[in-house]
Design an enzyme around this catalytic site. Structure first.
Site, PDB file in Angstrom:
ATOM      1  N   ASN A  69       0.843  -1.208   0.000  1.00  0.00           N
ATOM      2  CA  ASN A  69       0.000   0.000   0.000  1.00  0.00           C
ATOM      3  C   ASN A  69       0.867   1.244   0.000  1.00  0.00           C
ATOM      4  O   ASN A  69       2.011   1.211   0.467  1.00  0.00           O
ATOM      5  CB  ASN A  69      -0.837   0.049   1.284  1.00  0.00           C
ATOM      6  CG  ASN A  69      -1.756  -1.129   1.430  1.00  0.00           C
ATOM      7  OD1 ASN A  69      -2.693  -1.293   0.669  1.00  0.00           O
ATOM      8  ND2 ASN A  69      -1.479  -1.976   2.413  1.00  0.00           N
ATOM      9  N   HIS A  78       8.503  21.143  16.467  1.00  0.00           N
ATOM     10  CA  HIS A  78       7.044  21.236  16.282  1.00  0.00           C
ATOM     11  C   HIS A  78       6.505  22.561  16.815  1.00  0.00           C
ATOM     12  O   HIS A  78       5.522  23.082  16.288  1.00  0.00           O
ATOM     13  CB  HIS A  78       6.376  20.064  17.009  1.00  0.00           C
ATOM     14  CG  HIS A  78       4.884  20.063  17.003  1.00  0.00           C
ATOM     15  ND1 HIS A  78       4.127  20.326  15.880  1.00  0.00           N
ATOM     16  CD2 HIS A  78       3.995  19.809  17.996  1.00  0.00           C
ATOM     17  CE1 HIS A  78       2.841  20.237  16.190  1.00  0.00           C
ATOM     18  NE2 HIS A  78       2.734  19.938  17.460  1.00  0.00           N
TER      19      HIS A  78
HETATM   20 MN    MN Z   1       1.766  16.266  18.161  1.00  0.00          MN
END
Ligand code: MN
Length: 256
Positions: A62, A79
């Site tokens: 996949n 982040h």
């Molecule tokens: Mn996160």
């Protein structure tokens, strides 16, 4: 190496157990939802390439599409804006993915109050019972929230005021940021509480813990199978170059 020999023996005779702390990844894996004017993370999707058919007679495989922050995942320091000059997920040194686990259990408090916040004083009380948070450890917050993980509505637990999910207070975020831990792991969709947008600072766990070059782990399960201290946790995010995080397999070794 004697230490590795006894580790291998322990795995073979099951005096060391492997506990999977990871939630399965599929199209219904819960996602963090931001206000509609903001960018949204993608759900997990599988696209079949072939399955023992004319597209590939002997093989099944996949493609997949997902957000970096889908399911059980790893938050790298980059982040958050407070960590923008720190490591991306591929730059995190492997020695900082493995460490002793300490489990702080607030499942009973969360049962009574889904907005429960762990405070710095609660961590200090834990330390007076179990010893100081070891340097290089994962602090795992057991809330019992993973019992809701297969029911997206109960897992999000949102009303008109927003999501009601547990987390840590700004004072706890500051305390952990100043500690020697590797990072914090939680059972909820993200490391901050559902109401953390309104905290000062907003999203204190992301802002302070990632800003202190530490990491986040989310959507953990099976934390009830770990002792308060004494387990070893391995977090294995994909080394996505420039990635802000990654879906992550998280395993714990527990002596029984
Ligand atoms: Mn996160």
């Amino acid at each position: 190496m004697a230490a590795l020999d006894s580790f291998i023996e322990g795995l073979a005779d099951e005096s060391i157990r492997v506990v999977d702390l990871t939630s399965p990844l599929h199209a219904d894996t819960p996602l963090l939802m931001l206000p509609p004017e903001m960018g949204q993370t993608a759900p997990f999707e599988l696209e079949e390439i072939s399955r023992y058919d004319d597209r590939g007679p002997a093989w099944y495989w996949n493609n997949f599409r997902t957000g970096e922050h889908t399911g059980t995942h790893f938050d790298a320091p980059v982040h958050w804006v407070t960590g923008k000059d720190l490591h991306d997920v591929a730059q995190v040194p492997p020695t900082r993915l493995v460490g002793p686990a300490v489990v702080v259990d607030c499942a009973a408090q969360v049962q009574a109050d889904p907005d429960y916040l762990l405070d710095a004083a609660d961590i200090q009380a834990w330390e007076s019972d179990h010893g100081a948070l070891p340097d290089g450890s994962w602090l795992l917050l057991r809330t019992g929230w993973s019992a809701r993980a297969d029911d997206p509505e109960a897992f999000a637990n949102a009303d008109a005021q927003g999501p009601h999910t547990p987390g840590i207070s700004p004072s706890a975020a500051r305390y952990l940021a100043e500690s020697g831990i590797l990072g914090i792991g939680v059972e909820t969709v993200g490391t901050d509480a559902g109401a953390a947008f309104g905290f000062e600072p907003p999203f204190p766990c992301h802002a302070m813990v990632l800003g202190a070059n530490k990491y986040g782990l989310t959507q953990l399960r099976n934390l009830d199978k770990l002792p308060r201290t004494g387990a070893v946790v391995v977090a294995a995010p994909l080394p996505i170059v420039k990635g802000s995080g990654s879906p992550c397999r998280v395993l714990a070794f527990v002596a029984v």
